[in-house]
Scaffold this active site. Sequence first.
Site, short mmCIF file in Angstrom:
data_model
loop_
_atom_site.label_atom_id
_atom_site.label_comp_id
_atom_site.label_asym_id
_atom_site.label_seq_id
_atom_site.Cartn_x
_atom_site.Cartn_y
_atom_site.Cartn_z
N ASP A 50 0.84 -1.11 -0.06
CA ASP A 50 0.42 0.72 0.24
C ASP A 50 1.02 1.01 -0.17
O ASP A 50 1.64 0.92 -0.66
CB ASP A 50 -0.84 -0.01 1.28
CG ASP A 50 -2.12 0.54 1.11
OD1 ASP A 50 -2.30 1.97 0.81
OD2 ASP A 50 -3.42 0.39 0.83
N ASN A 57 -13.17 1.21 -6.98
CA ASN A 57 -15.13 1.65 -6.38
C ASN A 57 -15.00 2.43 -7.58
O ASN A 57 -15.92 3.46 -8.46
CB ASN A 57 -13.79 2.73 -5.97
CG ASN A 57 -13.77 1.73 -4.79
OD1 ASN A 57 -13.65 1.49 -4.27
ND2 ASN A 57 -12.57 3.35 -4.42
N SER A 85 -11.22 -0.82 -0.79
CA SER A 85 -10.14 -0.47 -0.03
C SER A 85 -10.30 -0.95 0.83
O SER A 85 -9.49 -1.60 2.04
CB SER A 85 -8.35 0.45 -0.27
OG SER A 85 -9.33 0.36 -1.52
#
Length: 474
Positions: A178, A306, A376
Amino acid sequence: MPPTIPLAPAESPQIVQQFNASGVAQVIVVMKRPVVPTAAAARAGRSPVARLQKHFVTSERSTDSAIRSALAAHAARGGAAAGVVRAARRAVAAPRVRIYPNLGVMLGTVRPEGLHALRTDGDVAAVTGTPHFTLIKPRMAAEATPQTTVGWGIEALEVPRLWKAGLTGKGVVVAHLDTGADGRHPALRGVFAAFAELDALGEEVRPVPRPHDTGEHGTHTAATVAGRAVQGFSMGVAPGAKLASAIVIEGGNVVARVLAGLDWALGRQAKVLSMSLGLPGWWEDFVPIIRILRARGVLPVIATGNEGPGTSRSPGNYSQALSVGAVTKDLAVADFSSSQEFNRTADPIVPDLVAPGVDIISAVPGNRYKRMSGTSMATPHVAGLAALLFEAKPGATIDEVERAIVQSCVRPAGMLRERGGHGVPNAPRALAALMGPTVRARRRAARPAVRVRRRRRAQTSRTRRRGRRGAART
């Protein structure tokens, strides 16, 4: 001029686009055998890696060249951060070919004739393109103050029931690729099994920096996987697990950074991968990497994106990944949660399942908390659940753990399969599916048969007694 080499009919669009644009392309080379040569073999030219390096080139039009030039210019302007200056110095001598021994792959720039030579080499299993991944950023982020003792997502999955059984993820390492994670946050103190920062060219920063976040996203997702309770608020699904956390995004040669992060995590014996990045659309180039992770015993848990229905992100949309969408507090699929149906017989629906991903409160740098929404936020819930299951059954395979999670899922009324896959997982059901019947359950199941045997023995005893009494009277 070099001879024109025709491209393969099923060439990666990534490679085609790069050749058309600049005449060179960055490629991933998947080897059939380990890629680390012995020094003697390398000197003698018998190492496949040493032999194949001649097919790669350095080019002013390559991704690496552009990054090196930008870094050098930034450092030359003065006032650049020490990390930027170090990266610029390293960039001057960046290798023509990067080798990732744990993955068994190479990364470098080629011309068409080099691509042809690699594809026809007997030591090469596959040559793919390099999709440019981006972070799956949250759809909403706002400052928050925890008002409950347990995050609503953890409650929705009934994770506390596994905690009561003594399961916290202890002994399990979760790879977390990340933007990093803030090791100074109280929720993440003592959480890290290892930490790494991969610079703009995918080189590991030395000396190893303290765990930190280049944004906020990574701290939020890390704490959802394995955050410790702070002042009575529990936000981590597997608070006893450890993280192998690496900074791999945003910016720079993202594929080099991600490959380096995955290779590094494999060296830390990670059992689960939690990753919330990808490229919108279907791009097959990273399929071999996900297959390699599974072959190395790592369960890839990846966000779908998304962008809403009708699209999803690679590598989350591969059948080899456990893909995760997001649901709201009332367990409805979030409007933004990506979903797509593919023309394949195995695992055609993405996501595989959906998990809490709206209004999730977790840690962010600076000893703060934020409420975020996105796939996420859902993905680390599932990664944490996998860690709990691996602790419960250390010898379990990744297929067994994945199957247990999927079998535990239920689609609430009104949830379309095309949007929610198998539905929402449940921690106790997943544990039961993984472990099979308990001793107590097996005993309960055996009781009817035991009662039947006892009745038969009793009837036999009564018959014998009657027979003996009749014989005595005669």
